[in-house]
Motif scaffolding. Structure first.
Motif, PDB file in Angstrom:
ATOM      1  N   TYR A  74     -65.672  23.057  -0.913  1.00  0.00           N
ATOM      2  CA  TYR A  74     -65.460  22.261  -2.117  1.00  0.00           C
ATOM      3  C   TYR A  74     -66.085  22.943  -3.333  1.00  0.00           C
ATOM      4  CZ  TYR A  74     -70.319  20.810  -1.330  1.00  0.00           C
ATOM      5  OH  TYR A  74     -71.686  20.807  -1.125  1.00  0.00           O
ATOM      6  N   PRO A 153     -63.581   9.266  -9.045  1.00  0.00           N
ATOM      7  CA  PRO A 153     -62.946   9.982  -7.933  1.00  0.00           C
ATOM      8  C   PRO A 153     -61.583   9.380  -7.627  1.00  0.00           C
ATOM      9  CG  PRO A 153     -65.258   9.584  -7.441  1.00  0.00           C
ATOM     10  CD  PRO A 153     -64.961   8.831  -8.701  1.00  0.00           C
ATOM     11  N   SER A 154     -60.631  10.213  -7.232  1.00  0.00           N
ATOM     12  CA  SER A 154     -59.245   9.767  -7.108  1.00  0.00           C
ATOM     13  C   SER A 154     -59.006   8.793  -5.961  1.00  0.00           C
ATOM     14  CB  SER A 154     -58.328  10.981  -6.920  1.00  0.00           C
ATOM     15  OG  SER A 154     -58.716  11.711  -5.782  1.00  0.00           O
ATOM     16  N   TRP A 156     -61.359   6.262  -5.443  1.00  0.00           N
ATOM     17  CA  TRP A 156     -62.211   5.113  -5.750  1.00  0.00           C
ATOM     18  C   TRP A 156     -61.566   4.257  -6.833  1.00  0.00           C
ATOM     19  CZ3 TRP A 156     -68.087   6.718  -6.041  1.00  0.00           C
ATOM     20  CH2 TRP A 156     -68.440   7.346  -4.841  1.00  0.00           C
ATOM     21  N   GLN A 191     -68.536  15.236  -9.439  1.00  0.00           N
ATOM     22  CA  GLN A 191     -67.905  14.912  -8.165  1.00  0.00           C
ATOM     23  C   GLN A 191     -67.581  16.204  -7.436  1.00  0.00           C
ATOM     24  OE1 GLN A 191     -63.442  13.922  -8.805  1.00  0.00           O
ATOM     25  NE2 GLN A 191     -64.463  13.123 -10.647  1.00  0.00           N
ATOM     26  N   TRP A 193     -64.814  18.288  -4.876  1.00  0.00           N
ATOM     27  CA  TRP A 193     -63.396  18.258  -4.519  1.00  0.00           C
ATOM     28  C   TRP A 193     -63.060  19.464  -3.647  1.00  0.00           C
ATOM     29  CZ3 TRP A 193     -60.046  14.420  -4.974  1.00  0.00           C
ATOM     30  CH2 TRP A 193     -58.710  14.688  -4.655  1.00  0.00           C
ATOM     31  N   ARG A 199     -55.260  18.182  -6.453  1.00  0.00           N
ATOM     32  CA  ARG A 199     -55.704  16.937  -7.087  1.00  0.00           C
ATOM     33  C   ARG A 199     -54.480  16.101  -7.463  1.00  0.00           C
ATOM     34  NH1 ARG A 199     -60.880  16.096  -8.880  1.00  0.00           N
ATOM     35  NH2 ARG A 199     -60.145  14.825 -10.624  1.00  0.00           N
ATOM     36  N   TYR A 318     -58.910  19.860 -12.719  1.00  0.00           N
ATOM     37  CA  TYR A 318     -59.904  18.885 -13.191  1.00  0.00           C
ATOM     38  C   TYR A 318     -59.785  18.680 -14.698  1.00  0.00           C
ATOM     39  CZ  TYR A 318     -64.570  16.861 -13.976  1.00  0.00           C
ATOM     40  OH  TYR A 318     -65.618  16.057 -14.357  1.00  0.00           O
TER      41      TYR A 318
END
Length: 585
Positions: A74, A153-154, A156, A191, A193, A199, A318
């Motif tokens: 990550y 976060p994608s 949450w 965060q 990833w 993403r 991002y």
């Protein structure tokens, strides 16, 4: 928390075979040996796992333990990325230099983002608000040019139980609490990833706008759309890095990510020394305030070259999710492909053409598909434009990397060695290059510049093709046998190549041409051609046209008309018409 995942069975260069594996998964990040070298699982076979290690594997031995946290490889995403220099696995090189010296010791683990620096957080949501995945909860001013949006976060979403007040916070201080059943989730300004995972976004949009680079041969003849992909192949010394430097400085992308993937150390050193001195022409601020560097030179471990490409594209996604237009410069994908070939050989896989693995096309496709223009979960439009150089051995465009890349891109800037040797820069061949974005962006040109743009472009492209055919005749029998109309075509194309296509990067006026200036210059040259053609048909010798003063004014217009003189440049076609009418009889 680190757990023992197995023991080393054997070491084959950058590939380590691990035995007694029970819970490792594909693409899990692991730490190998006593020095905890970073690696990634690339194959599982019964109770054995094969790990590609992103550091030098010297002194690793059978029986050493392999550890994992159970996460894939990550990157950390948050404020502080801009202006930084990372290696292929996102280790901050300047911080390592200050702590370790000028050589990177193996097993160095340093956080990618500064945990002590405080950022001024401004909340965009309040307590009790419902927030969706990928939506901005607040923002910080990362640099004078970029307002960094703190995204959820994608995965949450829900109701905010608490949000921090406006103020200064470090990355380790929580800024919100999200209701999540019995245990609330803490939200921080950064965060993590996985680099190989795309993403997500709300919707993929059509390309409607060009990436204006200020380079005339690109913007007028072979434009790339914002959200598009372009390959820049060329042999050694043809100017691949020069073009990427110019695009990083002048293109109208808000964020630039420069990935030096396997290039020579002196080239990357030149980038890192010169970029901090470059002033952004739009804001008069250092260009580094909107640039991220990923340096993975040829003397660094081969396996890390592959990671550097994915690290760069993940960072680009991002900033795209914040609504920015991002330009990713990859220099070069050939070195990345060589890393794939090296690892494939160590894994004893069946090679295909020139030793490259069978999955080379699919890896290239996965990379280029991550470009595009999208609507984000934060209800904004953002884009990633990939500009990838290729270094084909001997300038052979039929080699596998170039040939497969052409399947997945829509714009191709072929660099010509003869042009480079003649000191004609940018050395983009107008014969071998192409762009498939013309129909996508023509409305932008017509709406923002002029409705004549497309017809003028077609006219000059047609002349260049005629010139190419005529030059074959000239080589055989000489130019003297050509009729005057064909001599005029050769002369106008020569004017176009010297005045329009050739651009002086070190001249403060010529280094950048706005879209408006490009159109006006092109219009002046086409006007000269049409008026001269009328005269030639009436009996004027094409060679006589070079003697009139207006001809010299056309040849000098790229250096004499600055961006503040475009009104004067707009009057040049009329001056050309009047000057040529005086020759009429």
């Amino acid at each position: 928390m680190l757990k023992v995942a197995g023991k080393i069975y054997r070491v084959v260069g950058p590939v380590v075979e691990v035995e007694e594996v029970s819970f490792l998964r594909m693409l899990d990040m692991v730490e190998v040996g006593e020095q905890h070298l970073v690696g990634e699982v690339v194959r599982l076979k019964e109770t054995h796992a094969f790990v590609q290690v992103y550091e030098d594997t010297t002194s690793l031995k059978a029986g050493d333990f392999v550890y994992t946290q159970g996460y894939p490889l990550y990157v950390e995403l948050g404020p502080g990325l801009l202006g930084n220099i990372y290696d292929g696995i996102q280790r901050p090189l300047e911080v390592i230099r200050d702590k370790e010296g000028y050589f990177i010791n193996r097993g160095v683990h340093i956080a990618a983002l500064d945990r002590e620096k405080k950022w001024h957080f401004v909340p965009l949501k309040k307590e009790g608000d419902k927030i969706n995945p990928g939506e901005a909860i607040g923002q910080v001013q990362e640099s004078s040019l970029i307002r960094h949006k703190i995204l959820m976060p994608s995965s949450w979403g829900g109701k905010l139980k608490w949000v921090a007040a406006e103020g200064d916070y470090s990355l380790d201080q929580r800024i919100a609490l999200l209701e999540n059943g019995q245990q609330d989730r803490e939200v921080f300004m950064y965060q993590r990833w996985p680099v190989r995972k795309v993403r997500p976004y709300k919707e993929r949009l059509s390309i409607i706008e060009p990436l204006i680079t200020g380079q005339r041969v690109i913007d007028t003849l072979f434009p790339v759309g914002k959200g598009g992909c372009v390959a820049v192949p060329g042999g050694f010394g043809t100017g691949k890095t020069v073009i990427q430097h110019q695009l990083a400085k002048w293109s109208d992308a808000e964020v630039v990510i420069f990935v030096g993937c396997g290039e020579r150390g002196n080239e990357m050193t030149d980038v890192l020394l010169n970029f901090p001195k470059i002033i952004d022409p739009r804001t008069q601020r250092p260009l580094t305030e909107r640039t991220i560097f990923i340096a993975n030179t040829s003397n660094m471990p081969v396996a890390a070259r592959e990671a550097s490409i994915y690290t760069g594209i993940t960072m680009a996604e991002y900033y795209r999710d914040m609504g920015y237009n991002v330009a990713l410069m990859a220099d070069s994908t050939s070195r990345w492909a060589e890393a794939l070939r090296e690892l494939s050989g160590r894994l004893e896989e069946m090679p295909l053409e020139e030793g490259f693995p069978a999955y080379l096309p699919s890896r290239l496709a996965e990379f280029y598909e991550r470009a595009g223009r999208v609507k984000t979960f934060n209800a904004e439009n953002g884009s990633i434009t990939i500009i990838a150089s290729i270094s084909p051995p001997g300038g052979d465009f039929s080699e596998p990397v170039t040939a497969h890349t052409k399947r997945f891109i829509r714009c191709f800037w072929a660099l010509d060695r003869d042009l480079a040797n003649a000191r004609h820069y940018p050395s983009i061949s107008w014969i071998d290059s192409y762009s498939e974005y013309i129909d996508d962006i023509k409305e932008w040109w017509h709406k923002n510049i002029d409705a004549e743009w497309l017809s003028l472009r077609y006219t000059i492209m047609e002349l260049l093709q005629k010139e190419q055919r005529l030059l074959q005749v000239v080589k055989l029998v000489g130019a003297d046998v050509l009729p005057q109309t064909q001599r005029l075509v050769l002369e106008v194309c020569q004017v176009f190549k010297n005045t329009f296509l050739q651009q002086v990067a070190f001249d403060k006026i010529d280094t950048y041409s706005s879209a408006r200036k490009q159109f006006l210059m092109l219009k002046a040259i086409i006007c000269f051609y049409h008026k001269s053609e009328e005269l030639v048909k009436k009996g004027i010798n094409a060679a006589e046209l070079k003697e009139i003063p207006i001809y010299q004014e056309i040849m000098r217009m790229k250096l004499t008309y600055s961006e503040n003189d475009l009104d004067k440049l707009a009057k040049l076609p009329r001056k050309i018409s009047e000057a040529l009418e005086e020759l009429d009889f």
